[in-house]
Design a protein around this motif. Sequence first.
Motif, PDB file in Angstrom:
ATOM      1  N   PHE A 245      -2.023   4.301  -9.259  1.00  0.00           N
ATOM      2  CA  PHE A 245      -2.211   3.044  -8.558  1.00  0.00           C
ATOM      3  C   PHE A 245      -1.111   2.882  -7.514  1.00  0.00           C
ATOM      4  O   PHE A 245       0.060   2.705  -7.872  1.00  0.00           O
ATOM      5  N   PRO A 246      -1.436   2.941  -6.242  1.00  0.00           N
ATOM      6  CA  PRO A 246      -0.424   2.709  -5.217  1.00  0.00           C
ATOM      7  C   PRO A 246      -0.158   1.212  -5.055  1.00  0.00           C
ATOM      8  O   PRO A 246      -1.086   0.406  -4.955  1.00  0.00           O
ATOM      9  N   VAL A 247       1.111   0.836  -5.058  1.00  0.00           N
ATOM     10  CA  VAL A 247       1.511  -0.568  -4.921  1.00  0.00           C
ATOM     11  C   VAL A 247       2.514  -0.666  -3.785  1.00  0.00           C
ATOM     12  O   VAL A 247       3.484   0.097  -3.730  1.00  0.00           O
ATOM     13  N   THR A 248       2.295  -1.593  -2.876  1.00  0.00           N
ATOM     14  CA  THR A 248       3.247  -1.760  -1.789  1.00  0.00           C
ATOM     15  C   THR A 248       4.557  -2.306  -2.327  1.00  0.00           C
ATOM     16  O   THR A 248       4.580  -3.123  -3.249  1.00  0.00           O
ATOM     17  N   ASN A 249       5.645  -1.855  -1.728  1.00  0.00           N
ATOM     18  CA  ASN A 249       6.943  -2.353  -2.156  1.00  0.00           C
ATOM     19  C   ASN A 249       7.159  -3.809  -1.762  1.00  0.00           C
ATOM     20  O   ASN A 249       8.015  -4.489  -2.323  1.00  0.00           O
ATOM     21  N   GLU A 250       6.348  -4.294  -0.799  1.00  0.00           N
ATOM     22  CA  GLU A 250       6.387  -5.723  -0.509  1.00  0.00           C
ATOM     23  C   GLU A 250       5.931  -6.528  -1.723  1.00  0.00           C
ATOM     24  O   GLU A 250       6.485  -7.580  -2.045  1.00  0.00           O
TER      25      GLU A 250
ATOM     26  N   ALA B 158       6.812  10.205  -4.522  1.00  0.00           N
ATOM     27  CA  ALA B 158       5.771  11.188  -4.826  1.00  0.00           C
ATOM     28  C   ALA B 158       4.788  11.317  -3.657  1.00  0.00           C
ATOM     29  O   ALA B 158       4.593  10.386  -2.870  1.00  0.00           O
ATOM     30  N   VAL B 159       4.164  12.494  -3.574  1.00  0.00           N
ATOM     31  CA  VAL B 159       3.119  12.749  -2.579  1.00  0.00           C
ATOM     32  C   VAL B 159       1.865  13.179  -3.322  1.00  0.00           C
ATOM     33  O   VAL B 159       1.891  14.130  -4.106  1.00  0.00           O
ATOM     34  N   ILE B 160       0.755  12.470  -3.094  1.00  0.00           N
ATOM     35  CA  ILE B 160      -0.527  12.796  -3.717  1.00  0.00           C
ATOM     36  C   ILE B 160      -1.549  12.917  -2.597  1.00  0.00           C
ATOM     37  O   ILE B 160      -1.974  11.912  -2.009  1.00  0.00           O
ATOM     38  N   GLY B 161      -1.953  14.148  -2.284  1.00  0.00           N
ATOM     39  CA  GLY B 161      -2.883  14.351  -1.175  1.00  0.00           C
ATOM     40  C   GLY B 161      -2.282  13.861   0.125  1.00  0.00           C
ATOM     41  O   GLY B 161      -1.170  14.255   0.517  1.00  0.00           O
ATOM     42  N   ASP B 162      -3.009  12.963   0.816  1.00  0.00           N
ATOM     43  CA  ASP B 162      -2.514  12.396   2.069  1.00  0.00           C
ATOM     44  C   ASP B 162      -1.618  11.185   1.838  1.00  0.00           C
ATOM     45  O   ASP B 162      -1.110  10.599   2.794  1.00  0.00           O
ATOM     46  N   LEU B 163      -1.444  10.801   0.584  1.00  0.00           N
ATOM     47  CA  LEU B 163      -0.663   9.613   0.255  1.00  0.00           C
ATOM     48  C   LEU B 163       0.797  10.005   0.028  1.00  0.00           C
ATOM     49  O   LEU B 163       1.112  10.765  -0.881  1.00  0.00           O
ATOM     50  N   ASN B 164       1.672   9.478   0.871  1.00  0.00           N
ATOM     51  CA  ASN B 164       3.100   9.764   0.783  1.00  0.00           C
ATOM     52  C   ASN B 164       3.827   8.459   0.476  1.00  0.00           C
ATOM     53  O   ASN B 164       3.981   7.589   1.344  1.00  0.00           O
ATOM     54  N   ALA B 165       4.282   8.315  -0.790  1.00  0.00           N
ATOM     55  CA  ALA B 165       4.894   7.059  -1.211  1.00  0.00           C
ATOM     56  C   ALA B 165       6.158   6.752  -0.414  1.00  0.00           C
ATOM     57  O   ALA B 165       6.395   5.603  -0.027  1.00  0.00           O
ATOM     58  N   TYR B 166       6.970   7.754  -0.156  1.00  0.00           N
ATOM     59  CA  TYR B 166       8.232   7.532   0.573  1.00  0.00           C
ATOM     60  C   TYR B 166       7.955   7.103   2.009  1.00  0.00           C
ATOM     61  O   TYR B 166       8.537   6.140   2.514  1.00  0.00           O
ATOM     62  N   GLU B 167       7.028   7.809   2.662  1.00  0.00           N
ATOM     63  CA  GLU B 167       6.744   7.541   4.064  1.00  0.00           C
ATOM     64  C   GLU B 167       6.045   6.185   4.248  1.00  0.00           C
ATOM     65  O   GLU B 167       6.296   5.469   5.218  1.00  0.00           O
ATOM     66  N   GLU B 168       5.180   5.830   3.286  1.00  0.00           N
ATOM     67  CA  GLU B 168       4.399   4.601   3.430  1.00  0.00           C
ATOM     68  C   GLU B 168       5.004   3.412   2.687  1.00  0.00           C
ATOM     69  O   GLU B 168       4.391   2.360   2.584  1.00  0.00           O
ATOM     70  N   ASP B 169       6.218   3.598   2.143  1.00  0.00           N
ATOM     71  CA  ASP B 169       6.933   2.524   1.450  1.00  0.00           C
ATOM     72  C   ASP B 169       6.091   1.966   0.300  1.00  0.00           C
ATOM     73  O   ASP B 169       5.858   0.763   0.192  1.00  0.00           O
ATOM     74  N   LEU B 170       5.666   2.877  -0.586  1.00  0.00           N
ATOM     75  CA  LEU B 170       4.850   2.507  -1.742  1.00  0.00           C
ATOM     76  C   LEU B 170       5.558   2.907  -3.026  1.00  0.00           C
ATOM     77  O   LEU B 170       6.455   3.742  -3.022  1.00  0.00           O
ATOM     78  N   THR B 171       5.123   2.316  -4.098  1.00  0.00           N
ATOM     79  CA  THR B 171       5.467   2.796  -5.433  1.00  0.00           C
ATOM     80  C   THR B 171       4.168   3.174  -6.127  1.00  0.00           C
ATOM     81  O   THR B 171       3.217   2.383  -6.142  1.00  0.00           O
ATOM     82  N   LEU B 172       4.109   4.390  -6.668  1.00  0.00           N
ATOM     83  CA  LEU B 172       2.902   4.878  -7.338  1.00  0.00           C
ATOM     84  C   LEU B 172       3.070   4.728  -8.848  1.00  0.00           C
ATOM     85  O   LEU B 172       4.065   5.187  -9.418  1.00  0.00           O
ATOM     86  N   PHE B 173       2.107   4.104  -9.471  1.00  0.00           N
ATOM     87  CA  PHE B 173       2.088   3.954 -10.920  1.00  0.00           C
ATOM     88  C   PHE B 173       1.016   4.891 -11.477  1.00  0.00           C
ATOM     89  O   PHE B 173      -0.136   4.830 -11.049  1.00  0.00           O
ATOM     90  N   ARG B 174       1.390   5.740 -12.408  1.00  0.00           N
ATOM     91  CA  ARG B 174       0.434   6.644 -13.056  1.00  0.00           C
ATOM     92  C   ARG B 174       0.234   6.194 -14.502  1.00  0.00           C
ATOM     93  O   ARG B 174       1.179   6.075 -15.265  1.00  0.00           O
ATOM     94  N   ALA B 175      -1.020   5.949 -14.869  1.00  0.00           N
ATOM     95  CA  ALA B 175      -1.342   5.501 -16.233  1.00  0.00           C
ATOM     96  C   ALA B 175      -2.226   6.539 -16.911  1.00  0.00           C
ATOM     97  O   ALA B 175      -3.163   7.064 -16.300  1.00  0.00           O
ATOM     98  N   ILE B 176      -1.909   6.842 -18.176  1.00  0.00           N
ATOM     99  CA  ILE B 176      -2.668   7.818 -18.957  1.00  0.00           C
ATOM    100  C   ILE B 176      -2.957   7.236 -20.334  1.00  0.00           C
ATOM    101  O   ILE B 176      -2.078   6.649 -20.961  1.00  0.00           O
TER     102      ILE B 176
END
Length: 379
Positions: free
Chosen positions: A184-189, A339-357
């Motif tokens: 789940f990508p979440v904006t740092n805002e 983290a980078v997942i496919g075209d999603l770059n958390a650092y570049e896009e200022d996101l936090t990625l949550f992984r749930a299992i």
Amino acid sequence: MNKELRELLDKINAKKEEVKNLANENKIEEAKAAKKELIDLQAKFDVLYDLEAETEDEIKDKIEKGEEKEVTNNKKDSTKEFANAARNGFRVNNKMSEGTPADGGYTVPEDILTRINTYKESKKSLKDLVDVEKVTTYKGQRTFKKRSQQTGFVKVGESGKIGGKGTPQFERITYEIEKYAGYFPVTNELLSDSDANITNALIEWIGDESRVTANKLILEQIATLDEVKLEGIDDIKKALNVTLGQAFKPTSKIITNDDGLQYLDTLKDADGKYLLQPNPVNPMEMRLCAGATAIPIVVIPNDDMATKTNKVPFIIGDLKEGIKFWDRQLMNIKTSDVAVIGDLNAYEEDLTLFRAIEREDVTVKDSKAIVNGYIEVTP
């Protein structure tokens, strides 16, 4: 919260599970006794909790009067604690735990955990209707005695030979835990926003994904059973009286969707009275009443149980006897802001990625307890 209160809270949660299990096993008297113990534990918790709060108030009063130096407040706001953990990336190693959040510990405060459970229960979940068993291994089996038609003893004359009879036969149900996950990508805002926004967003995402996953797995197992076309109320009654029979009819329900509710809500008897009626004991529960038949109705939203090609689902039976949900009960959550997942770059896009299992399995327990029915409607 001090150690004594935390241990007492663990006992309360364990006692709740004991009460539920006893009630599900129809051990009503034992469940009542366990419930009384639960009430006593809760009362003890409330008293100790109030005493702790009073002590803190006294300390604050002394601080304000200049009688003591500022001390650390031991009583933490669970919402803010959870939010601060989110802002700091949770610092997760590999799984959720109820330890301190200092070194790799991802703490879910007690009230946050409760809110997640409440949120999931407020949605329509088929998991509430099936037999849920918590397991501690990834693979296992359960043994059941096969059904067979017994013919009784044979008459034997004096000095006659006694013939052999069939003995019980057995079979096994096997489960094998699988892993289900998502990120789940979440904006740092959002993570910098108010505490309430953070907790609500995470509760909604993780809790609702879990509910939808359970619904999907249960419906997939029901779909493995032969479909039965129901032409109307008479076929529904036949499914109850004959197909399910007296073994399952008393505990059966009709599980349908919004389209099915609309269909049932238009049915009338010969006198023009609607067949769908509220249960006098529980007005929030609907029942289909036709002659000697009165069966509860459970409505699942179309979004969770869709009508496919004009075939409205009418699942009739006792899902607790028909479907088994094997719950390994391991939830792993990990976060990353680089983290980078496919075209999603958390650092570049200022996101936090949550992984749930989460890990679970669903199997058919008894196919004779369910009629996988449908009613065909005109679009």
